[in-house]
Scaffold this motif. Sequence first.
Motif, short mmCIF file in Angstrom:
data_model
loop_
_atom_site.label_atom_id
_atom_site.label_comp_id
_atom_site.label_asym_id
_atom_site.label_seq_id
_atom_site.Cartn_x
_atom_site.Cartn_y
_atom_site.Cartn_z
N ARG A 66 -22.25 -12.49 -18.08
CA ARG A 66 -22.90 -12.25 -19.37
C ARG A 66 -21.99 -12.83 -20.44
NH1 ARG A 66 -26.25 -6.61 -19.14
NH2 ARG A 66 -27.16 -7.62 -20.95
N GLU A 67 -22.59 -13.43 -21.45
CA GLU A 67 -21.81 -14.18 -22.45
C GLU A 67 -20.74 -13.32 -23.11
OE1 GLU A 67 -22.61 -17.12 -26.29
OE2 GLU A 67 -24.29 -16.25 -25.17
N GLU A 68 -21.06 -12.03 -23.32
CA GLU A 68 -20.11 -11.14 -24.00
C GLU A 68 -18.96 -10.73 -23.09
OE1 GLU A 68 -24.35 -9.62 -25.03
OE2 GLU A 68 -23.33 -10.64 -23.38
N LEU A 69 -19.01 -11.11 -21.83
CA LEU A 69 -18.01 -10.68 -20.86
C LEU A 69 -17.15 -11.85 -20.38
CD1 LEU A 69 -20.24 -8.22 -18.78
CD2 LEU A 69 -18.60 -7.66 -20.60
N VAL A 70 -16.94 -12.82 -21.27
CA VAL A 70 -16.04 -13.94 -20.99
C VAL A 70 -15.00 -13.99 -22.12
CG1 VAL A 70 -15.84 -16.39 -20.40
CG2 VAL A 70 -17.98 -15.17 -19.94
N PRO A 71 -14.03 -13.08 -22.10
CA PRO A 71 -13.04 -13.03 -23.18
C PRO A 71 -12.08 -14.21 -23.12
CG PRO A 71 -12.46 -11.48 -21.45
CD PRO A 71 -13.80 -12.04 -21.08
N HIS A 72 -11.44 -14.47 -24.26
CA HIS A 72 -10.46 -15.56 -24.33
C HIS A 72 -9.21 -15.22 -23.53
CE1 HIS A 72 -12.77 -17.87 -27.13
NE2 HIS A 72 -12.77 -16.94 -28.05
N VAL A 73 -8.63 -16.25 -22.95
CA VAL A 73 -7.35 -16.14 -22.26
C VAL A 73 -6.30 -16.79 -23.14
CG1 VAL A 73 -6.04 -16.73 -20.19
CG2 VAL A 73 -8.48 -16.21 -20.00
N VAL A 74 -5.27 -16.03 -23.49
CA VAL A 74 -4.25 -16.50 -24.43
C VAL A 74 -2.92 -16.66 -23.72
CG1 VAL A 74 -3.03 -15.97 -26.58
CG2 VAL A 74 -5.45 -15.32 -26.32
N GLU A 75 -2.24 -17.78 -23.97
CA GLU A 75 -0.89 -18.01 -23.43
C GLU A 75 0.12 -17.21 -24.24
OE1 GLU A 75 -0.25 -19.89 -20.82
OE2 GLU A 75 -2.13 -21.00 -20.54
N LYS A 76 1.00 -16.47 -23.54
CA LYS A 76 1.99 -15.64 -24.21
C LYS A 76 3.36 -15.84 -23.57
CE LYS A 76 0.71 -12.24 -26.44
NZ LYS A 76 0.46 -11.86 -27.85
N THR A 77 4.40 -15.41 -24.27
CA THR A 77 5.74 -15.34 -23.69
C THR A 77 6.29 -13.94 -23.90
OG1 THR A 77 6.72 -16.14 -25.76
CG2 THR A 77 6.23 -17.80 -24.07
N GLY A 78 7.37 -13.63 -23.18
CA GLY A 78 7.94 -12.29 -23.26
C GLY A 78 7.60 -11.43 -22.06
N GLY A 79 7.13 -12.09 -20.99
CA GLY A 79 6.72 -11.35 -19.82
C GLY A 79 7.85 -10.63 -19.11
N ILE A 80 9.04 -11.18 -19.15
CA ILE A 80 10.19 -10.54 -18.50
C ILE A 80 10.43 -9.16 -19.11
CG2 ILE A 80 12.65 -10.67 -18.04
CD1 ILE A 80 10.95 -12.61 -16.39
N GLY A 81 10.29 -9.07 -20.44
CA GLY A 81 10.48 -7.79 -21.11
C GLY A 81 9.42 -6.77 -20.73
N ILE A 91 -31.23 3.04 -27.26
CA ILE A 91 -29.77 2.99 -27.08
C ILE A 91 -29.33 1.55 -27.24
CG2 ILE A 91 -27.87 3.37 -25.46
CD1 ILE A 91 -29.62 5.52 -24.13
N HIS A 92 -28.50 1.30 -28.23
CA HIS A 92 -28.07 -0.06 -28.52
C HIS A 92 -26.55 -0.10 -28.60
CE1 HIS A 92 -32.24 -1.08 -29.38
NE2 HIS A 92 -32.30 0.04 -30.10
N GLY A 93 -26.01 -1.31 -28.54
CA GLY A 93 -24.56 -1.46 -28.61
C GLY A 93 -23.91 -1.14 -27.28
N GLY A 94 -22.61 -0.98 -27.32
CA GLY A 94 -21.87 -0.73 -26.10
C GLY A 94 -21.54 -2.03 -25.38
N THR A 95 -20.47 -2.00 -24.61
CA THR A 95 -20.11 -3.15 -23.80
C THR A 95 -21.18 -3.37 -22.73
OG1 THR A 95 -17.76 -2.78 -24.15
CG2 THR A 95 -18.37 -4.08 -22.22
#
Length: 311
Positions: free
Chosen positions: A258-273, A97-101
């Motif tokens: 685990r290295e695969e479980l450190v996703p990028h954090v992205v700055e965004k706008t439009g949160g009020i909507g 069994i390979h793959g998967g998160t």
Amino acid sequence: MSVKVFNSKEVQELLKAAANLGNDNGNARTKQITHRLLSDLFKAIDDLDMTPDEIWAGVTYFNKLGQDGEAALLAAGLGLEKYLDIRMDAADREADIHGGTPRTIEGPLYVAGAPVLKGVSRIDIDSDEDAGPLVIRGIVTGPDDKPVVNAVVECWHANSKGFYSHFDPTGAQSDFNLRGGVKTDADGKYEFRTLMPVGYGCPPHGATQQLLNALARHGNRPAHVHFFVTSENKRKLTTQINIEGDPLIWDDFAYATREELVPHVVEKTGGIGLGLKADAYKEIVFNIELTELVEGEDNQIVPRPRVSVTA
């Protein structure tokens, strides 16, 4: 008192008697495990020349561990829960069994019964002036890259003080604050609207930190978010993500990173909507891949005591 008595007839008969090996009644597996663990303990006492005061200090410690309700916390802190993951990873490789998160530890702070919504859930029930808004979204797929519809994605995490609802010693949080579930839509999408968590430390006067102090170890975790992901025709996934940039990502006392479980954090706008507390917010895209059942069975279900509350 450097003596060796483990291999003596008296001690071996004592071990058999303590596990009741000479009796056909009782649970055979429990007897087998009890005999082995007692044997390992007795041999360690011999090999390390443990003194009676050290043994009784250990007994007293386990009493405190139970009184503090920290056995599951200690299991994470001593690597026991990580070891179980290592074994399950190896079993998957052996079964081809390979793959998967990647899986990682559940920890002791899940609470069953949180509301499950369709597609999107806002889970910051309580205001928290020290935490900015966060959106976590993604797509749940199977090993064929096709979306998994009606998968249930549950998440839970700490507030800006490092406390979880239902376990908050201040009593300040509402039921199911920063906890919730989402059923994926027709495209396999899910989304949580929440607040940025921080890491937490073991209770400073608790049994877990007491032992960690003796080991000269800290009891802190990086900021993270836990997930359960379940589907009728896929294996359950237990995992968590770390918040990128946290200085403790690779120094987690629970060994969950685990290295695969450190996703990028992205700055965004439009949160009020989106109904968030501010227009500027952070977004994490965490796509999840589930794996197939094994001979029609989900071998990732782990029965263990968990808190359950009716929403």
